[in-house]
Design a protein around this motif. Structure first.
Motif, short mmCIF file in Angstrom:
data_model
loop_
_atom_site.label_atom_id
_atom_site.label_comp_id
_atom_site.label_asym_id
_atom_site.label_seq_id
_atom_site.Cartn_x
_atom_site.Cartn_y
_atom_site.Cartn_z
N LYS A 163 -1.04 3.06 -0.50
CA LYS A 163 -1.93 3.31 -1.63
C LYS A 163 -1.52 2.45 -2.82
CE LYS A 163 -5.11 5.27 -4.02
NZ LYS A 163 -6.53 5.04 -3.69
N VAL A 164 -2.47 1.68 -3.32
CA VAL A 164 -2.24 0.83 -4.50
C VAL A 164 -3.26 1.24 -5.55
CG1 VAL A 164 -2.23 -1.55 -5.36
CG2 VAL A 164 -1.49 -1.06 -3.02
N VAL A 165 -2.82 1.40 -6.81
CA VAL A 165 -3.79 1.69 -7.89
C VAL A 165 -3.62 0.64 -8.99
CG1 VAL A 165 -3.90 4.18 -7.51
CG2 VAL A 165 -2.21 3.25 -9.08
N ALA A 166 -4.68 0.52 -9.78
CA ALA A 166 -4.63 -0.42 -10.90
C ALA A 166 -3.88 0.23 -12.05
CB ALA A 166 -6.04 -0.76 -11.33
N ASP B 56 -1.39 -4.32 -10.39
CA ASP B 56 -1.55 -3.31 -9.35
C ASP B 56 -0.21 -2.60 -9.14
OD1 ASP B 56 -4.11 -4.07 -9.11
OD2 ASP B 56 -3.81 -5.29 -7.31
#
Lengths: 249, 852
Positions: free
Chosen positions: A9-12, A17
């Motif tokens: 899971k990658v979020v901004a 990122d």
């Protein structure tokens, strides 16, 4: 059965990122009680959210009884959650405009079971709230609200119960009460339970404990571990509580 | 479905008290719509009555020739086809009347009207000291205007001769229905029985006789009958018109008044919609958590949407009903509240206004709720775990492409649908697709401008975020922080200001336009063919006999025979004639000053010095129609003489203010003095009918060549109608203004719910109430100024479009009104912002923080 394959899971975060979960593989057999421990920001809640289909992974897949959640749309996910997964939150998240009984009724009604008051009352009775059925969340204590949340999570007889820090917002006495209820539920119903917690007493009760740190599995699958071995990063107070709990067992 | 209804019911039951404000906002919107519609319908009914009494019928069929056999047959057939309730025949003729008696040589021009029983269908004939009955006219009876009594020195009971027929005067007409077909009257009115008129005798009067058929029928069939008849009688010299047709100034004014009323009704509808939009937006924002919980428990997006849609519908329905109650109160309060006397206009809440108001209230609520309701789809259950990131895109994007990708296509689609639906509603409400398109187009453009202004504002004020003054610094941060209210307030206030100001500006423009006609000093009696040697004596007598203004103007008849222009060259009279109107005979004058209603738009008007060359100033429409301009030369035929004149200026003439007559061509004095000319007199005579008759008798004693055209009747009718329309416009305009402001302030007040949490945090951290209030003041004032400015600009564009394209009145830029509007917007938005914040400040911070 829950199976996670290369789940990432990658979020901004601003212009960059941020990887919350690094590729992770995990299998939780049916009926297992798995606890996930780790410091704040280690990715526990994100992992639970992904298992519940509340969030979409950046990569990898989540399989619930062989169904890949990544391939489902929002409404299909909602249906799957309603049928197979119960969720308990740290902040209870009851519907403020509904009474305790109505809150428990909602998941049943969503699936068209309209005369389920008897079952809802039985569930409230199971969590020790048969006297508070017509109270609104604002008229209940934190511990009581969490018990209503557990009753609600069990309403549709799900095979999986996910709990995100269920005692994190409660005092120790109420926390103890919640631990007892979850253990009772596991024992009586044989459900698969995945629980994220700081509470080592609770974690120690699980079949398997998993430690997450910076989005990676730090100590994998420590079955029936002791508090001191298992969670060096947990706060001292929790460790003491866990130790006290351990000595009491 | 049962789950959806149950959930909607439960949610509403529990949050009933919190929803009161929502109900109120919707109620105010609906109340405005219902109240305005009622006022508009009542006033329209009154104006319609007025229009009908001007024609005395629903449809008038008339000709200045005897109806041919074919025409009579077609008329009869068409009347049968179209379900006409009643018809009656009438004749209007300008003829001479003389006193009975052998010695009598006193005669005067009269406007004869021969009528059948049943006339008039609308309006009434009022007699002095008696009530009208057609029996009075039977067997040689006549009813006359009082001027005739003075002019012929006769009284009731005496007889007069019209042509070869004798009539007995049986009453004096004070007020009549069914005006003359012409704008003016050549003499006093005389009513006689249709049966008494010898048709053969009328043939001698030639084109001065109008044969009429008055038709009464149901409103719905009128237009169809008119179209059908016009088509069938196109080659028969028969004209057909309904009471609504804009055939003259009065009808045009009635139409403008009605158009304005419809417009106001529609605009308030959009404002109500904006109010509902802001209510639903806040409502949904407050329900985010519940929506996320429901989704987490397995509810589908459709189910959740339905739950909140039903709540919005229920809120709108209850709000609409409360609105009807408000509206009833408001309508009841209008006359005493505004100190108005609406005379014939009965203001009441009409049944159809209630049904339509509630129906439209629900429809508009639903339409405007669509966009915020669709937000429900975007709420993801993940919010329960991570609230701050619920709507953030997963991967950062930038630039136009990123912006486009972020756009929710369904919401954009809903926005487009809203616009189309509004245009549809407009076509129905304002009876004009064009009005709807203009209003909705402006709404869309202003909304878009406000959206981008919001983005611009955030960037523009960001340097102030480093300011040392705490309230200012945090006001700036508030404008730009995530989840800010900037665009919402800008949109609500900007759109509100735009529409409220449009209604206000058009109201001012219209009233100013009408005010010209309500002036007391307008001349109401014209004397024609005054000879040069009669000028002095006539002027003196007029002043002595009680005239309040006298102006004698030299007039000549002239015809353009050649145009030698840069663009158009018309070498011969034949070519000029082919140009249509230009070849006709014009009445022209010469003078060395401009009148009050004239303005030079090109060239220069001459001074008082003498010039050997003939110069002419033309009216601006001539320049536009015939491609003539300053510097071109025109050759005129004036009294048989060919005279060349150079165009040295172009004038705009305000025709509605043509107190001294309007002239298409005005010559420079000097060149025309030697050409024989007559004078025209523009006189304001006494108002009273008998005094007027006496005035005419004294001024024209011994002068037989001068004709008199009396405009008093038409002016009276005009003033009466214009006064009513002005009143209606003022009432409707003020109600619209008031409701618009209420809706606007309601929208701003709605933002308080999003202020609660941050206000509680500020207070917990030690900020005083004054400091928090000051912070809010800066934020709201900035937003008020920006929104007010953009709204005012939008209002000017819309006012311009509607004034010039729909209402056909000149556009006047009201600088003062606009400036005041922007300032009021800023002041009221900031005051409301601070007041609602103070309301939040009254509560203890902990109670708000606990709820979260």
């Amino acid at each position: 059965m829950i199976r996670l394959e290369q789940l990432k899971k990658v979020v901004a975060s601003g212009s960059e990122d941020l990887t919350i979960l690094h590729p992770l593989d995990l299998e939780v057999p049916e009926g297992q009680f798995l606890s996930i421990v780790g410091p704040s920001g280690s990715g526990k809640s994100t992992l639970l959210g992904l298992i519940a289909g509340l969030d979409a992974p950046t990569e990898g897949s989540v399989l619930i009884d062989g169904v890949n959640l990544v391939e489902l749309g929002e409404d299909e996910l909602a249906r799957l959650r309603g049928e197979r997964i119960g969720f308990v939150f740290q902040f209870f998240h009851l519907l403020p405009s509904l009474t305790a009984l109505e809150n428990v009724l909602v998941p049943l009604e969503i699936f068209g079971i309209l005369n389920a008051e008897k079952k809802s009352r039985a569930l409230l009775d199971e969590v020790g709230l048969s006297e508070r059925t017509h109270h609104y969340p604002s008229q209940l204590s934190g511990g009581e609200q969490q018990r209503v949340a557990i009753a609600r999570a069990l309403a549709n007889d799900p095979s999986i119960l996910l709990a995100d820090e269920p005692t994190g917002n409660l005092d120790s006495s109420n926390g103890k009460h919640i631990i007892d209820i979850i253990l009772g539920v596991h024992e009586r119903r044989g459900m698969t339970i995945v629980l994220a917690t700081h509470n080592m007493e609770l974690a120690r009760m699980s079949d398997v404990m998993l430690e997450l740190k910076d989005g990676r599995i730090h100590r994998p699958e420590i079955a029936n571990a002791t508090a001191t071995d298992a969670a060096p990063d947990v706060p001292a107070e929790d460790a003491q509580t866990a130790a006290a709990g351990s000595s009491g067992q | 479905m049962r789950f959806v209804l149950r959930m909607a019911g439960r949610e509403m039951r529990a949050s009933w008290s919190r929803l009161v404000f929502f109900f109120l906002c919707i109620a105010v919107g609906v109340a405005s719509m219902v109240a305005l519609r009622s006022v508009i319908q009542s006033v329209r009914t009154a104006l319609m009555k007025e229009s009908k009494s001007l024609t005395a019928a629903d449809v008038l069929i008339y000709s200045n020739r005897a109806f041919t056999e074919n025409a009579a047959f077609v008329i009869e057939e068409k009347l049968k086809d179209h379900d006409v309730s009643e018809t009656s025949r009438a004749i209007e003729a300008t003829t001479m009347a003389r006193r009975d008696g052998e010695e009598s040589e006193v005669s005067t021009l009269v406007e004869l009207r021969a009528i059948e029983e049943g006339f008039p269908y609308y309006g009434k004939i009022e007699l002095a000291g008696a009530s009208y009955d057609h029996a009075l006219l039977k067997n040689g009876g006549a009813l006359v205007r009082p001027e005739l009594l003075t002019r012929l020195d006769v009284e009731v009971g005496d007889s007069i001769w019209i042509g070869e027929q004798r009539f007995e005067i049986r009453g004096v007409v004070v007020r009549e229905a069914g005006r003359s077909l012409r704008m003016f009257s050549m003499g006093p009115r005389v009513f006689v029985d249709y049966a008494d008129i010898d048709d053969a005798a009328l043939l001698d009067l030639g084109g001065r006789v109008w044969r009429q058929i008055l038709v009464r029928m149901d409103e719905e069939g009128i237009q169809e009958l008119v179209w059908d008849m016009k088509g069938s009688l196109a080659n028969e010299f028969v004209r057909v018109r309904s009471y609504r047709e804009a055939g003259d100034r009065l009808a045009r004014r009635l139409n403008r008044g009605e158009n304005y009323l419809s417009l106001a009704g529609f605009v308030i509808l959009i404002l109500g919609g904006v109010g509902v939009w802001s209510v639903v937006r806040v409502f949904i924002a407050q329900k985010l958590k519940s929506i996320a919980v429901l989704k987490c428990l397995g509810a589908s997006t459709r189910q959740v949407l339905a739950i909140y849609f039903f709540q919005v519908i229920a809120m709108s329905a209850v709000g609409s009903l409360i609105g009807v109650v408000f509206a009833a109160g408001a309508v009841a309060a209008i006359p005493p509240g505004l100190g108005l006397d609406l005379q014939d206009v009965e203001l009441s809440l009409t049944g159809s206004a209630i049904v339509q108001g509630v129906g439209i209230g629900l429809l508009v609520s639903t339409l405007f709720s669509l966009i915020p309701l669709l937000h429900v789809r975007l709420v993801r259950p993940l919010w329960l775990l991570r609230p701050e990131g619920q709507l953030e895109p997963q991967v950062s994007t930038g630039g136009l492409r990123g912006w486009l990708r972020k756009l929710d296509r369904l919401q954009v689609g809903a926005g487009f649908f809203l616009l189309v639906a509004l245009v549809g509603l407009a076509s129905w409400q304002a009876d004009s697709l064009r009005v709807g398109a203009y209003v909705c187009g402006t709404f869309a453009v202003v909304s878009l401008c406000l959206h981008f202004a919001g983005i611009g504002l955030i960037k523009a004020v960001s340097p102030l975020a480093k300011n040392a003054y705490f309230p200012l610094r945090h006001a700036v941060l508030n404008v730009s922080r995530p989840g800010n209210q900037t665009r919402v307030i800008l949109l609500a206030v900007g759109v509100g200001v735009c529409f409220v100001l449009t209604i206000r500006s058009i109201q001012e423009n219209l009233l100013e336009e009408f005010a010209v006609e309500l002036r007391d000093d307008a001349p109401d009696m014209f004397f024609i063919d005054i000879q040069r040697d009669q000028v002095e004596i006539l002027e003196e007598r007029a002043w002595d006999s009680g005239a309040s203004s006298v102006k004698l103007v030299p007039v000549l008849r002239a015809r353009v025979v050649r145009l030698d222009g840069a663009k158009a060259q018309l070498e011969s009279y034949e070519q000029v004639r082919e140009q249509g109107g230009l070849g006709r005979e014009y009445t022209v004058t010469y003078r060395n000053h401009l009148d009050d209603n004239e303005r030079i738009v090109a060239g220069r008007f001459w001074d008082e010095s003498h010039s050997p060359d003939l110069e002419v100033s033309i009216e601006s429409s001539l320049r536009d129609r015939y491609e003539m301009d300053v510097g071109d030369k025109l050759t005129f035929d004036i009294m048989g003489r060919s005279m060349e004149a150079k165009i040295t200026s172009v004038r705009d003439v305000e025709w509605s203010d043509a107190r001294n007559g309007g002239f298409m061509f005005v010559f420079r004095p000097g060149g025309l003095e030697n050409v024989p000319n007559t004078y025209a007199g523009f006189i304001k005579a006494p108002n009273d009918a008998l005094e007027r008759a006496e005035f005419q008798r004294r001024v024209l004693a011994g002068i037989h060549n001068v004709s008199v055209v009396d405009l008093r009747d038409i002016l009276d009718a005009l003033v009466q109608v214009v006064e009513k329309i002005s009143l209606a416009i003022s009432v409707v305009g003020n109600v619209a203004l008031l409701s618009g402001v209420l809706i606007l302030l309601g929208s701003v007040a709605m933002t308080k719910y999003q202020r609660r949490y941050e206000t509680a945090i500020f207070r917990t951290l030690g900020a005083s109430r004054g400091r928090v209030a000051m912070m809010m003041f800066f934020e709201y004032a900035t937003l008020g100024v920006v929104a007010g400015f953009i709204g005012a600009m939008g209002a000017q564009v819309l006012t311009f479009l509607l004034s010039t394209q729909v209402l056909e009145i000149p556009f006047r830029f009201a600088f003062l009104t606009n400036t005041v509007a922007v300032l009021i917007a800023a002041a009221s938005v900031s005051v409301v912002g601070v007041i609602v914040t103070l309301d939040v400040l009254r509560h203890k911070p902990l109670s708000i923080l606990r709820v979260g």
